[in-house]
Scaffold this active site. Structure first.
Site, short mmCIF file in Angstrom:
data_model
loop_
_atom_site.label_atom_id
_atom_site.label_comp_id
_atom_site.label_asym_id
_atom_site.label_seq_id
_atom_site.Cartn_x
_atom_site.Cartn_y
_atom_site.Cartn_z
N LYS A 113 37.57 41.45 37.80
CA LYS A 113 38.58 42.53 37.77
C LYS A 113 39.78 42.10 36.94
CE LYS A 113 41.66 43.00 41.24
NZ LYS A 113 43.05 43.09 40.79
N ASN A 114 40.26 40.87 37.18
CA ASN A 114 41.50 40.44 36.54
C ASN A 114 41.34 40.15 35.05
OD1 ASN A 114 42.74 40.76 38.95
ND2 ASN A 114 43.18 38.58 39.31
N CYS A 169 49.77 45.54 45.38
CA CYS A 169 49.73 44.88 46.68
C CYS A 169 51.13 44.46 47.12
CB CYS A 169 48.89 43.60 46.61
SG CYS A 169 47.14 43.87 46.63
N ARG A 197 57.57 40.53 43.57
CA ARG A 197 56.90 40.65 42.28
C ARG A 197 57.75 41.37 41.22
NH1 ARG A 197 50.62 42.03 43.29
NH2 ARG A 197 50.16 40.43 41.80
N ASP A 252 44.66 33.69 45.06
CA ASP A 252 43.74 34.78 45.42
C ASP A 252 42.59 34.32 46.31
OD1 ASP A 252 45.28 36.55 44.05
OD2 ASP A 252 43.91 36.83 42.37
N ARG A 284 39.20 48.17 45.85
CA ARG A 284 39.97 47.92 44.62
C ARG A 284 39.41 46.72 43.88
NH1 ARG A 284 45.74 46.55 45.58
NH2 ARG A 284 45.41 46.08 43.40
C1 UD1 Z 1 47.89 38.02 38.63
C2 UD1 Z 1 46.62 38.49 39.29
C3 UD1 Z 1 46.71 38.29 40.80
C4 UD1 Z 1 47.06 36.84 41.13
C5 UD1 Z 1 48.29 36.38 40.34
C6 UD1 Z 1 48.57 34.90 40.49
C7 UD1 Z 1 45.77 40.26 37.89
C8 UD1 Z 1 45.49 41.71 37.71
N1 UD1 Z 1 46.42 39.90 39.00
O1 UD1 Z 1 48.95 38.83 39.12
O2 UD1 Z 1 45.44 38.64 41.37
O3 UD1 Z 1 47.33 36.71 42.49
O4 UD1 Z 1 48.10 36.65 38.93
O5 UD1 Z 1 47.46 34.16 40.10
O6 UD1 Z 1 45.40 39.46 37.06
N2 UD1 Z 1 56.96 36.70 38.68
C9 UD1 Z 1 58.32 36.77 38.46
N3 UD1 Z 1 58.76 37.56 37.44
C10 UD1 Z 1 57.90 38.26 36.63
C11 UD1 Z 1 56.52 38.15 36.86
C12 UD1 Z 1 56.07 37.36 37.90
O7 UD1 Z 1 59.11 36.15 39.17
O8 UD1 Z 1 58.36 38.95 35.73
C13 UD1 Z 1 56.48 35.85 39.80
C14 UD1 Z 1 55.68 36.62 40.85
O9 UD1 Z 1 56.52 37.28 41.76
C15 UD1 Z 1 54.87 35.51 41.48
C16 UD1 Z 1 54.59 34.57 40.28
O10 UD1 Z 1 55.56 34.91 39.29
O11 UD1 Z 1 55.65 34.83 42.42
C17 UD1 Z 1 53.21 34.69 39.68
O12 UD1 Z 1 52.93 36.05 39.42
P1 UD1 Z 1 52.01 36.50 38.21
O13 UD1 Z 1 51.26 35.34 37.67
O14 UD1 Z 1 52.83 37.31 37.27
O15 UD1 Z 1 50.99 37.48 38.97
P2 UD1 Z 1 50.36 38.81 38.40
O16 UD1 Z 1 50.16 38.71 36.94
O17 UD1 Z 1 51.09 39.99 38.95
#
Ligand code: UD1
Length: 430
Positions: free
Chosen positions: A22-23, A126, A131, A317, A409
């Protein structure tokens, strides 16, 4: 609302074909916005999140086609789909579409790169922490974008002539921000260096897709990605990698129930940290030509401590699923969740099976029990939901998991895959 009913106690024995990730599928679909030629994706999983992103892309003007199974192709292989963004008709991604899935925010990168403007609602998804999107905005600003927040929307515009290459040094690793800046930089003028990039296999899948589309990227799979912007990208055909989270989930299910399961198509190098931890619990793992074999025959589950970390560390995850496994270990284990601050919502639900878990800040302490008892439980987020299914498979008696739309999902044909291996599991409609 659909529910899942399970009767625990059966060992898992047989083969499970691992679906496309999915990711990886989601950002690959989003990459189709970068070109006016068709992008063909193989092995796209049939998931609610994929359907939701189809709606979002269609709103931008992407033509989407699903092709039939090829002759000789097994039932259950992923979909072959074409995404054709000949014309972007709308650069707004509205709230009612984006709020359902966080990854849809990532369209901001390609829209800005190709159309020089984007208006994208702040995301939902989620509820596993706040986030924020600060890292995305930081990166896009480095590439010259001007950004305003207006009535819940991020309104971004590129300078005249388009985005400009720059060094983007992320203060924190983010999967989504890395995907977004990588896509934006592919069509920027000049060179972009992304430092502290995420190294997840899904990033590599997308980077290789962009290269197949004509992008110039070096350092793929490392912490530093260098992108020489090009004027135009073209169509390509790309395969979605197998889902490492689905792989780890079934591996933990087999470790918990005991038995012998071959995870077909799984790639051990995509989840080595999780496999190493599983091996420490006393689970036997072996790599075979067709996938990963997971076995546990009679021996107890050893307690093991785990910290979640960005790739190549243990994935957040798989944290909930591993916690389910540890609830039946022969001692005390600790899990430290370092990625998301609010990712322990499954703890209260696991407690309904009789699990003994204490949470203190980032750390969960799990005291193993010889046996869990089936219960009525509620799915709270995508990965948490499947931890309840795993617990139910090993628990004595009946378990009903409510609110399973979270499972749909991210997990393709979950009940079907598990029941073919001997699990007593069924979906109750309505
Ligand atoms: C992706 C994955 C999700 C997984 C996560 C971490 C997909 C669709 N989803 O989510 O399944 O759990 O990676 O491996 O691929 N953060 C900030 N500021 C930002 C962006 C992120 O502080 O602008 C923080 C987030 O709150 C979190 C951390 O960075 O604490 C990591 O998040 P991130 O790697 O961005 O997760 P996703 O890309 O949303």
């Amino acid at each position: 609302m659909d529910r899942i009913r399970l009767v625990g106690g059966n060992e898992l024995r047989g083969e499970i074909s691992i679906s496309g990730a999915k990711n990886a599928a989601l950002p690959l679909m989003i990459a189709s916005l970068l070109t006016d030629e068709p992008l063909v994706l193989h092995n796209v999983p049939r998931l609610a999140d994929v359907k939701q992103l189809e709606r979002i892309l269609e709103n931008h003007g992407v033509d989407i086609a699903v092709h039939g199974r090829r002759r000789g192709e097994e039932e259950g292989v992923g979909q072959r789909m074409t995404f054709h963004a000949a014309d972007i008709v709308d650069t707004t991604a509205p709230y009612d579409l984006v709020s359902k899935m966080r990854a849809s925010f990532w369209v901001i990168g390609p829209l800005l790169a190709r159309c020089h403007e984007a208006r994208v609602s702040l995301p939902g998804g989620c509820a596993i922490g706040t986030r924020p999107v600060d890292l995305f905005l930081f990166g896009l600003k480095q590439l010259g974008a001007e950004i305003d927040i207006d009535e819940g929307y991020v309104v971004a515009s590129a300078p005249k002539g388009g985005l400009v290459g720059a060094t983007v040094s992320f203060p924190k690793v983010s999967v989504g921000a890395t995907h977004t800046i990588l896509m934006a930089a592919a069509l920027a003028r000049g060179t972009t260096i992304i430092e502290n990039a995420a190294q997840e296999p899904e990033i590599t899948n997308v980077a290789e897709c962009l290269v197949a589309m004509g992008a110039k990227i070096s350092g793929i799979g490392t912490r530093t990605l260098t992108v020489e912007g090009v004027e135009k990208l073209h169509g390509a055909t790309v395969e979605v990698i197998p889902d490492r989270i689905e792989t780890g989930t079934f591996a933990m299910a087999a470790a918990m129930t005991g038995g012998d399961v071959l995870l077909k198509g799984a790639r051990p190098e995509h989840l080595q940290a999780a496999l190493d931890i599983l091996a420490q619990t006393g689970t036997e793992l072996s790599s075979e030509a067709s996938g990963i074999r997971v076995r546990r025959n009679g021996n107890g589950i050893q307690p093991v401590d785990v910290d979640t970390d960005p790739f190549p560390g243990f994935p957040t995850d798989l944290q909930a699923q591993f916690m389910a496994l540890m609830t039946m270990s022969s001692g005390v284990s600790e899990i430290r969740e370092t990625i998301f601050e609010n990712r322990y919502m499954h703890v209260a639900e696991l407690a309904r099976f009789g699990a003994d878990i204490a949470v203190n800040g980032q750390v969960a302490t799990i005291t193993g029990r010889p046996q869990l008892k089936g219960a009525q439980v509620m799915a709270t987020d995508l990965r948490a939901s499947v931890s309840l299914v795993i617990a139910g498979l090993a628990a004595k008696g009946e378990t009903v998991v409510n609110r399973i739309y979270h499972l749909d999902r991210g997990f393709e044909r979950l009940e079907d895959k598990l029941s073919r291996c001997g699990a007593k599991i069924e979906r109750l409609a309505g």
